[in-house]
Design a protein around this motif. Structure first.
Motif, PDB file in Angstrom:
ATOM      1  N   THR A   1     -16.013  27.235  27.384  1.00 17.98           N
ATOM      2  CA  THR A   1     -15.865  28.626  26.979  1.00 17.98           C
ATOM      3  C   THR A   1     -16.658  28.813  25.696  1.00 17.98           C
ATOM      4  N   ILE A   2     -17.628  29.709  25.713  1.00 18.42           N
ATOM      5  CA  ILE A   2     -18.367  30.052  24.503  1.00 18.42           C
ATOM      6  C   ILE A   2     -17.908  31.445  24.073  1.00 18.42           C
ATOM      7  N   VAL A   3     -17.301  31.507  22.900  1.00 16.46           N
ATOM      8  CA  VAL A   3     -16.712  32.743  22.393  1.00 16.46           C
ATOM      9  C   VAL A   3     -17.630  33.329  21.331  1.00 16.46           C
ATOM     10  N   ARG A   4     -18.269  34.443  21.650  1.00 17.22           N
ATOM     11  CA  ARG A   4     -19.113  35.131  20.669  1.00 17.22           C
ATOM     12  C   ARG A   4     -18.247  36.158  19.942  1.00 17.22           C
ATOM     13  N   SER A   5     -17.744  35.727  18.812  1.00 23.12           N
ATOM     14  CA  SER A   5     -16.778  36.533  18.080  1.00 23.12           C
ATOM     15  C   SER A   5     -17.463  37.583  17.208  1.00 23.12           C
ATOM     16  N   GLY A   6     -16.787  38.707  17.083  1.00 20.30           N
ATOM     17  CA  GLY A   6     -17.171  39.694  16.092  1.00 20.30           C
ATOM     18  C   GLY A   6     -16.516  39.377  14.765  1.00 20.30           C
ATOM     19  N   LEU A   7     -16.480  40.348  13.868  1.00 21.79           N
ATOM     20  CA  LEU A   7     -15.864  40.188  12.557  1.00 21.79           C
ATOM     21  C   LEU A   7     -14.391  39.837  12.718  1.00 21.79           C
ATOM     22  N   ILE A   8     -13.974  38.753  12.057  1.00 26.30           N
ATOM     23  CA  ILE A   8     -12.595  38.287  12.133  1.00 26.30           C
ATOM     24  C   ILE A   8     -11.861  38.731  10.874  1.00 26.30           C
TER      25      ILE A   8
ATOM     26  N   LEU B   1     -17.694  12.604  22.043  1.00 24.90           N
ATOM     27  CA  LEU B   1     -16.339  12.941  22.473  1.00 24.90           C
ATOM     28  C   LEU B   1     -16.263  13.089  23.991  1.00 24.90           C
ATOM     29  N   HIS B   2     -15.055  12.873  24.505  1.00 19.69           N
ATOM     30  CA  HIS B   2     -14.813  12.942  25.953  1.00 19.69           C
ATOM     31  C   HIS B   2     -13.692  13.945  26.195  1.00 19.69           C
ATOM     32  N   CYS B   3     -13.974  14.944  27.020  1.00 19.54           N
ATOM     33  CA  CYS B   3     -12.955  15.968  27.268  1.00 19.54           C
ATOM     34  C   CYS B   3     -13.175  16.616  28.621  1.00 19.54           C
ATOM     35  N   SER B   4     -12.146  17.323  29.073  1.00 21.18           N
ATOM     36  CA  SER B   4     -12.238  18.067  30.334  1.00 21.18           C
ATOM     37  C   SER B   4     -12.819  19.460  30.130  1.00 21.18           C
ATOM     38  N   HIS B   5     -12.671  20.004  28.912  1.00 23.48           N
ATOM     39  CA  HIS B   5     -13.144  21.374  28.671  1.00 23.48           C
ATOM     40  C   HIS B   5     -13.482  21.550  27.201  1.00 23.48           C
ATOM     41  N   TRP B   6     -14.566  22.268  26.949  1.00 27.37           N
ATOM     42  CA  TRP B   6     -14.973  22.619  25.588  1.00 27.37           C
ATOM     43  C   TRP B   6     -14.686  24.094  25.336  1.00 27.37           C
ATOM     44  N   VAL B   7     -14.275  24.405  24.130  1.00 24.97           N
ATOM     45  CA  VAL B   7     -14.270  25.790  23.643  1.00 24.97           C
ATOM     46  C   VAL B   7     -15.085  25.798  22.361  1.00 24.97           C
ATOM     47  N   PHE B   8     -16.133  26.595  22.345  1.00 29.42           N
ATOM     48  CA  PHE B   8     -16.956  26.706  21.137  1.00 29.42           C
ATOM     49  C   PHE B   8     -16.898  28.129  20.613  1.00 29.42           C
ATOM     50  N   VAL B   9     -16.583  28.261  19.330  1.00 29.31           N
ATOM     51  CA  VAL B   9     -16.521  29.579  18.692  1.00 29.31           C
ATOM     52  C   VAL B   9     -17.894  29.891  18.115  1.00 29.31           C
ATOM     53  N   SER B  10     -18.602  30.762  18.811  1.00 32.97           N
ATOM     54  CA  SER B  10     -19.916  31.211  18.368  1.00 32.97           C
ATOM     55  C   SER B  10     -19.757  32.554  17.649  1.00 32.97           C
ATOM     56  N   SER B  11     -20.772  33.373  17.691  1.00 32.87           N
ATOM     57  CA  SER B  11     -20.766  34.617  16.912  1.00 32.87           C
ATOM     58  C   SER B  11     -21.647  35.665  17.565  1.00 32.87           C
TER      59      SER B  11
ATOM     60  N   GLY C   1     -12.664   7.551  21.155  1.00 32.21           N
ATOM     61  CA  GLY C   1     -12.280   6.677  22.243  1.00 32.21           C
ATOM     62  C   GLY C   1     -11.218   7.248  23.162  1.00 32.21           C
ATOM     63  N   HIS C   2     -10.836   8.497  22.955  1.00 25.62           N
ATOM     64  CA  HIS C   2      -9.756   9.123  23.713  1.00 25.62           C
ATOM     65  C   HIS C   2     -10.325  10.239  24.587  1.00 25.62           C
ATOM     66  N   HIS C   3      -9.713  10.453  25.764  1.00 28.17           N
ATOM     67  CA  HIS C   3     -10.102  11.599  26.597  1.00 28.17           C
ATOM     68  C   HIS C   3      -9.164  12.766  26.292  1.00 28.17           C
ATOM     69  N   TRP C   4      -9.747  13.877  25.846  1.00 29.18           N
ATOM     70  CA  TRP C   4      -8.975  15.054  25.449  1.00 29.18           C
ATOM     71  C   TRP C   4      -8.980  16.080  26.580  1.00 29.18           C
ATOM     72  N   ASP C   5      -7.877  16.792  26.707  1.00 26.07           N
ATOM     73  CA  ASP C   5      -7.852  17.877  27.692  1.00 26.07           C
ATOM     74  C   ASP C   5      -8.811  18.995  27.282  1.00 26.07           C
ATOM     75  N   ALA C   6      -8.894  19.252  25.987  1.00 18.94           N
ATOM     76  CA  ALA C   6      -9.830  20.267  25.488  1.00 18.94           C
ATOM     77  C   ALA C   6     -10.239  19.910  24.073  1.00 18.94           C
ATOM     78  N   VAL C   7     -11.498  20.202  23.769  1.00 15.85           N
ATOM     79  CA  VAL C   7     -12.010  20.119  22.402  1.00 15.85           C
ATOM     80  C   VAL C   7     -12.413  21.525  21.983  1.00 15.85           C
ATOM     81  N   ILE C   8     -11.926  21.956  20.828  1.00 12.49           N
ATOM     82  CA  ILE C   8     -12.255  23.278  20.289  1.00 12.49           C
ATOM     83  C   ILE C   8     -13.056  23.072  19.012  1.00 12.49           C
ATOM     84  N   ASP C   9     -14.241  23.683  18.952  1.00 13.20           N
ATOM     85  CA  ASP C   9     -15.154  23.471  17.822  1.00 13.20           C
ATOM     86  C   ASP C   9     -15.537  24.816  17.220  1.00 13.20           C
TER      87      ASP C   9
END
Length: 326
Positions: A144-151, A82-92, A59-67
């Motif tokens: 932002t979709i982040v295609r990460s390498g080995l962490i 969810l309600h937000c201004s920007h998404w960040v998704f950690v892909s691979s 029920g809240h508006h977030w500045d960013a959601v990171i998943d």
């Protein structure tokens, strides 16, 4: 900023939470509650596998959601609820369809998306992340979709970044068993560098797809830096891939394996990514020596069984076989 972090109690998610809070952002983590949130950060206990699992924060508006999820159903429900201004998704980087070439960029072909909401096992990890990316793009907000390498680095429970410095520090004999493939291309990104850049992406509302990993180096260089991190003078003992296979030693990760290496020509570029776009937008990575030193410190602290590499008994068995004693 008010940031909702879907996760935040383990490895990358935890480092993201800490980095965001250190910059003065208000961070709320949503997780099952199996681990505590970092000090001073709110934790909302919820099960994302439930249809209304995100209701407490919906029920809240977030500045960013990171998943950081790997399950398409979880991401689709997040986008729905969810309600937000920007998404960040950690892909691979696993989303890419072909790993024969080194340092492929974000325009490279990806796998077909997973059908359905649930990834049953890691064999469909890349396809699952492709489906998650598609869900994020459908949200209607910038993303932002982040295609990460080995962490790697501290808290890397997989053991992939910590195994080699730990093994050089704790050799079971006069040498360390390594693959006879010193030129194999390797890359990894320190969890702290990735977390810091993810927070920056949320702050700047970077829109698009970005590869994120460290510079490409050789396995031989990784082994040399690992020995340096361990302050070890024990030499490496290269063993041909065919002989390792005969002795039941696998590749990349998992029990009885030698990590960061794959004995398949079509997978030679697997660990590497072209990170030009991310670096142009602020990604900075620290020297590998710093990452491996801190990975070693973590390995020394945690003790117990490791999910990757040769344990002491296995390394002794392999060495004895090579010496003709069994």
């Amino acid at each position: 900023m008010e940031i909702l972090l879907l996760g935040g109690t383990a490895f990358l998610g935890r480092h993201i939470a800490v980095a965001a809070a250190a910059r003065g952002h208000e961070v709320t983590c949503v997780a099952r509650g199996s681990n505590p949130a970092p000090d001073g950060i709110e934790l909302v206990v919820a099960d994302r596998d439930e249809d209304q699992g995100l209701a407490p924060v919906g029920g809240h508006h977030w500045d960013a959601v990171i998943d950081v999820s790997r399950q398409p159903g979880q991401v689709r429900r997040a986008v729905r609820d969810l309600h937000c201004s920007h998404w960040v998704f950690v892909s691979s980087g696993n989303v890419y369809a072909d790993f024969s070439a080194l340092e492929q960029d974000e325009r490279s072909a990806v796998r077909a998306p997973l059908e359905g909401d649930v990834m049953e096992d890691m064999s469909s990890y890349g396809e699952s992340k492709v489906a998650c990316e598609a869900a994020i793009r459908s949200a209607g907000s910038s993303s932002t979709i982040v295609r990460s390498g080995l962490i790697g680095g501290p808290d890397d429970d997989s053991g992939r970044s910590g195994y080699w410095p730990w093994r050089f520090a704790h050799s079971t004999g006069d040498d360390v068993i390594v693959p006879d493939d010193p030129g194999f291309p390797c890359a990894m990104i320190d969890v702290r560098d990735l977390a810091a850049w993810i927070v920056s992406a949320a702050e700047q509302r970077l829109d698009g797809v970005f590869n994120a990993t460290g510079p490409t180096i050789s396995l031989g260089e990784v082994l040399a830096v690992s020995a340096q991190a361990a302050r070890s003078q024990v030499p490496a003992r290269p063993v041909p891939a065919a002989r390792l296979a005969e002795l039941g030693v696998g590749c990349w990760m998992g029990p009885a394996s030698l990590p960061l290496w794959i004995d398949k020509p079509d997978w030679r570029g697997f660990a590497t990514l072209d990170t030009t776009r991310a670096r142009a937008n602020g990604l900075v990575t620290r020297p590998l020596l710093d990452t491996l030193r801190d990975a070693l410190a973590y390995e020394n602290r945690r003790g117990g069984a490791r999910r990757t590499g040769l344990d002491d008994a296995e390394e002794r068995r392999v060495r004895a076989a090579l010496d003709g004693n069994i």
